[in-house]
Design a protein around this motif. Structure first.
Motif, PDB file in Angstrom:
ATOM      1  N   ALA A 200      -9.159  -5.299 -21.372  1.00 36.86           N
ATOM      2  CA  ALA A 200      -7.833  -4.813 -21.796  1.00 36.86           C
ATOM      3  C   ALA A 200      -7.971  -3.705 -22.827  1.00 36.86           C
ATOM      4  CB  ALA A 200      -6.961  -5.948 -22.354  1.00 36.86           C
ATOM      5  N   LEU A 201      -8.858  -2.770 -22.553  1.00 38.88           N
ATOM      6  CA  LEU A 201      -9.111  -1.696 -23.516  1.00 38.88           C
ATOM      7  C   LEU A 201      -8.923  -0.306 -22.932  1.00 38.88           C
ATOM      8  CD1 LEU A 201     -12.255  -3.050 -25.382  1.00 38.88           C
ATOM      9  CD2 LEU A 201      -9.994  -2.725 -26.320  1.00 38.88           C
ATOM     10  N   CYS A 202      -8.539  -0.199 -21.667  1.00 35.15           N
ATOM     11  CA  CYS A 202      -8.473   1.159 -21.124  1.00 35.15           C
ATOM     12  C   CYS A 202      -7.231   1.437 -20.281  1.00 35.15           C
ATOM     13  CB  CYS A 202      -9.717   1.456 -20.287  1.00 35.15           C
ATOM     14  SG  CYS A 202      -9.755   0.582 -18.724  1.00 35.15           S
ATOM     15  N   ALA A 203      -6.532   0.442 -19.836  1.00 34.89           N
ATOM     16  CA  ALA A 203      -5.307   0.627 -19.040  1.00 34.89           C
ATOM     17  C   ALA A 203      -5.530   1.412 -17.756  1.00 34.89           C
ATOM     18  CB  ALA A 203      -4.208   1.290 -19.877  1.00 34.89           C
ATOM     19  N   THR A 204      -6.722   1.300 -17.153  1.00 36.04           N
ATOM     20  CA  THR A 204      -6.947   1.978 -15.876  1.00 36.04           C
ATOM     21  C   THR A 204      -6.816   1.005 -14.695  1.00 36.04           C
ATOM     22  OG1 THR A 204      -9.333   1.716 -16.084  1.00 36.04           O
ATOM     23  CG2 THR A 204      -8.419   3.815 -16.784  1.00 36.04           C
ATOM     24  N   CYS A 205      -6.276  -0.191 -14.926  1.00 31.43           N
ATOM     25  CA  CYS A 205      -6.020  -1.110 -13.810  1.00 31.43           C
ATOM     26  C   CYS A 205      -4.543  -1.490 -13.781  1.00 31.43           C
ATOM     27  CB  CYS A 205      -6.912  -2.345 -13.889  1.00 31.43           C
ATOM     28  SG  CYS A 205      -6.629  -3.378 -15.324  1.00 31.43           S
ATOM     29  N   HIS A 206      -3.718  -0.491 -14.106  1.00 31.46           N
ATOM     30  CA  HIS A 206      -2.266  -0.689 -14.180  1.00 31.46           C
ATOM     31  C   HIS A 206      -1.679  -1.019 -12.797  1.00 31.46           C
ATOM     32  CE1 HIS A 206       1.833   1.409 -15.196  1.00 31.46           C
ATOM     33  NE2 HIS A 206       1.945   0.108 -15.102  1.00 31.46           N
ATOM     34  N   ILE A 207      -0.960  -2.125 -12.702  1.00 32.78           N
ATOM     35  CA  ILE A 207      -0.274  -2.472 -11.453  1.00 32.78           C
ATOM     36  C   ILE A 207       1.193  -2.795 -11.742  1.00 32.78           C
ATOM     37  CG2 ILE A 207      -2.334  -3.410 -10.315  1.00 32.78           C
ATOM     38  CD1 ILE A 207      -0.986  -6.232 -10.935  1.00 32.78           C
ATOM     39  N   GLU A 208       1.995  -2.768 -10.704  1.00 31.95           N
ATOM     40  CA  GLU A 208       3.378  -3.219 -10.806  1.00 31.95           C
ATOM     41  C   GLU A 208       3.519  -4.483  -9.972  1.00 31.95           C
ATOM     42  OE1 GLU A 208       6.130  -0.107  -9.625  1.00 31.95           O
ATOM     43  OE2 GLU A 208       4.630   1.325 -10.344  1.00 31.95           O
ATOM     44  N   VAL A 209       4.074  -5.513 -10.569  1.00 33.83           N
ATOM     45  CA  VAL A 209       4.290  -6.755  -9.829  1.00 33.83           C
ATOM     46  C   VAL A 209       5.702  -6.695  -9.237  1.00 33.83           C
ATOM     47  CG1 VAL A 209       4.331  -9.269  -9.950  1.00 33.83           C
ATOM     48  CG2 VAL A 209       2.764  -7.968 -11.407  1.00 33.83           C
ATOM     49  N   LEU A 210       5.769  -6.608  -7.913  1.00 26.65           N
ATOM     50  CA  LEU A 210       7.066  -6.411  -7.250  1.00 26.65           C
ATOM     51  C   LEU A 210       7.795  -7.727  -7.038  1.00 26.65           C
ATOM     52  CD1 LEU A 210       5.829  -3.778  -4.644  1.00 26.65           C
ATOM     53  CD2 LEU A 210       6.958  -3.334  -6.830  1.00 26.65           C
TER      54      LEU A 210
ATOM     55  N   GLU B 286       0.827  -1.199   0.000  1.00 25.22           N
ATOM     56  CA  GLU B 286       0.000   0.000   0.000  1.00 25.22           C
ATOM     57  C   GLU B 286       0.867   1.257   0.000  1.00 25.22           C
ATOM     58  OE1 GLU B 286      -2.954  -0.634   3.087  1.00 25.22           O
ATOM     59  OE2 GLU B 286      -4.038  -1.837   1.596  1.00 25.22           O
ATOM     60  N   ALA B 287       0.224   2.411  -0.215  1.00 26.91           N
ATOM     61  CA  ALA B 287       0.965   3.672  -0.324  1.00 26.91           C
ATOM     62  C   ALA B 287       1.834   3.912   0.919  1.00 26.91           C
ATOM     63  CB  ALA B 287      -0.011   4.820  -0.526  1.00 26.91           C
ATOM     64  N   SER B 288       1.333   3.466   2.070  1.00 30.39           N
ATOM     65  CA  SER B 288       2.082   3.666   3.324  1.00 30.39           C
ATOM     66  C   SER B 288       3.311   2.773   3.418  1.00 30.39           C
ATOM     67  CB  SER B 288       1.166   3.343   4.498  1.00 30.39           C
ATOM     68  OG  SER B 288       0.788   1.972   4.430  1.00 30.39           O
TER      69      SER B 288
ATOM     70  N   LEU C 174       2.359  -7.021  -5.144  1.00 30.17           N
ATOM     71  CA  LEU C 174       2.107  -6.038  -6.192  1.00 30.17           C
ATOM     72  C   LEU C 174       1.764  -4.686  -5.603  1.00 30.17           C
ATOM     73  CD1 LEU C 174      -1.246  -5.622  -6.439  1.00 30.17           C
ATOM     74  CD2 LEU C 174      -1.016  -7.994  -7.163  1.00 30.17           C
ATOM     75  N   ARG C 175       1.770  -3.713  -6.479  1.00 36.94           N
ATOM     76  CA  ARG C 175       1.471  -2.344  -6.058  1.00 36.94           C
ATOM     77  C   ARG C 175       0.615  -1.695  -7.138  1.00 36.94           C
ATOM     78  NH1 ARG C 175       6.738   0.766  -4.761  1.00 36.94           N
ATOM     79  NH2 ARG C 175       7.240   0.601  -6.948  1.00 36.94           N
TER      80      ARG C 175
END
Lengths: 104, 334
Positions: free
Chosen positions: A45-55, A8-10, A99-100
């Motif tokens: 997969a048409l809008c890219a508004t669920c972008h995550i980074e897999v750490l 999380e952000a924290s 993930l983040r």
């Protein structure tokens, strides 16, 4: 059931446990877990508004399809561990993944 | 100045169908949408995708549904302000509203219907320090007036269709054009990509692949752009304009400032008539929320019908509304 973690952000890690037999994708799980994910297109997969980074554990996940790569390409910042959460199936592969969210 | 009965904010499927339901009750509509075309996310995001849960259509492509809705509302002569964002909503003394847009269009109406879906589609912005300082001063996210680039040095970034299309179009207008793309290949239409490679080979544009934006600089107006490639080598090029084209992302935008009761990013409504906490303002479709809300187009259609029945009292305060079926009464055009 499968357990994974969201950073999380924290900086805190939140454990999330979900069943693998409900045909869910990761975007749906994150949304249901009250994370702010727009998911404008609803998982196509048409809008890219669920972008995550897999750490941690990106190698275990189903690989990125052309459709996902196309959409990721529209984002201003894409990292080598960038994924669209809606394109990740909730299976045993998610075990121990960290993930983040990336809301840029 | 535009005068209408109902100002509908958002020209997606639900906003369009609201014109029909209002029209049956003799109420005229004007629609405002930030996108340059009608249809909302159906035409912007997934025009060619089939939809399977529209009653009466076992399968219909998103753009076909929009085409059909446009035809269905034609008898009621709706008017449009497209490519404009609503910025202000002001209450008039007579109880109606004044709606103002980003292009200074002013709409006087008795009722406002927010059918804003996911909110405004706004350009995705690269994360670069100081980029916002140069917005409108050399940094543009939309091309509205291509002629402004005449005799100017231009940098376009992105690898999708809009980056390719604008590069091809602006190559012959600008004094010098550089296209910057983070990858080696383009994911836009293959023939557009071919044209761009051909322009680069002919020396008409500079094509910088495997390259990212790093910084912008200038003195009041944009002057230079720093780039970094995959080998971590940097270079700075002089430019009058930078156009980052990374697609659009939905944001709630100014709607959050109009005194409406919100729950997360949605407007709370009364399911009796889909009215908001502000008298005369309704919210229908994906933008509203209530217990049991389902974000379906068909739910939005239902909400539009009930909204129209309720909005009637603001448009015709002295008339009694009698409900009539279209099978009995037909569709009486304006």
């Amino acid at each position: 059931m499968v357990k994974f973690h969201v950073k999380e952000a924290s900086g805190a890690l939140r454990e999330i446990e979900v069943p693998t037999d409900m045909n869910l994708n990761l975007m749906e799980v994150l949304k249901a877990s009250e994370y702010e994910i727009e998911a404008a297109c609803g998982g196509m997969a048409l809008c890219a508004t669920c972008h995550i980074e897999v750490l941690e554990g990106i190698g275990k996940l189903n690989p990125r399809t052309d459709a996902e790569l196309d959409m990721l390409d529209t984002l201003p910042v894409v990292l080598s561990n960038s994924r669209l959460a809606c394109q990740i199936k909730v299976t045993e592969d998610l075990n121990d993944v960290v993930l983040r969210l990336n809301n840029s | 100045m535009i005068r209408t009965d109902i100002c509908i904010i958002g020209a997606g499927p639900v906003g369009l169908f609201a014109v029909f339901e209002a029209g049956l009750l003799k109420m005229r509509c004007h629609l405002v949408d930030v996108l340059p075309q009608i249809g909302g996310q159906l035409t912007e995001i997934y025009p060619k995708k089939p939809i399977y849960d529209i009653p009466g259509y076992p399968e219909i492509k998103a753009h076909e549904l929009i085409d059909n809705l446009a035809k269905q509302i034609e008898p009621f002569k709706p008017t449009f302000s497209l490519g404009e964002r609503v910025t202000h909503v002001i209450r008039n003394e007579d109880g109606g509203f004044e709606v103002k847009t980003s292009d200074n269009t002013s709409i006087t109406c008795k009722v406002i219907v927010i059918a804003g879906g996911l909110g405004c589609f706004e350009p995705r912005k690269p994360e670069i320090a100081d980029l916002d300082r140069f917005e409108g001063k050399g940094v543009l996210y939309f091309v509205k007036n291509p002629d402004q680039f005449k005799d100017k040095r231009l940098v376009v970034t992105g690898g999708g269709d809009s980056a390719l299309d604008w590069t091809i179009h602006l190559a012959s207008i600008a004094k010098h054009l550089t296209l910057v793309h983070r990858n080696e290949t383009f994911r836009g239409a293959p023939d557009s990509a071919e044209k761009v490679f051909a322009l680069a080979e002919a020396g008409k544009i500079d094509l910088l692949l495997n390259t990212n934006l790093q910084a912008v600089s200038g003195n009041g107006h944009l002057k230079a752009i720093s780039l970094v490639d995959k080998k971590n080598e940097t270079k700075t090029i002089e430019a009058d304009f930078l156009i980052p084209l990374f697609g659009l992302s939905p944001k709630l935008g100014p709607i959050s400032e109009w005194g409406l009761k919100l729950d997360k990013n949605a407007i709370e409504v009364n399911t009796f008539d889909y009215s908001t906490n502000v008298e005369g303002i309704y919210a229908i479709g994906d933008i509203n929320t209530y217990p049991g809300k389902l974000k379906l187009i068909l739910s939005g259609f239902h909400e539009a019908a009930l909204m129209a029945q309720s909005a009637f009292k603001f448009v015709y305060p002295n008339q009694k509304l009698s409900f009539k079926y279209t099978t009995v009464n037909g569709v009486n055009a304006f």
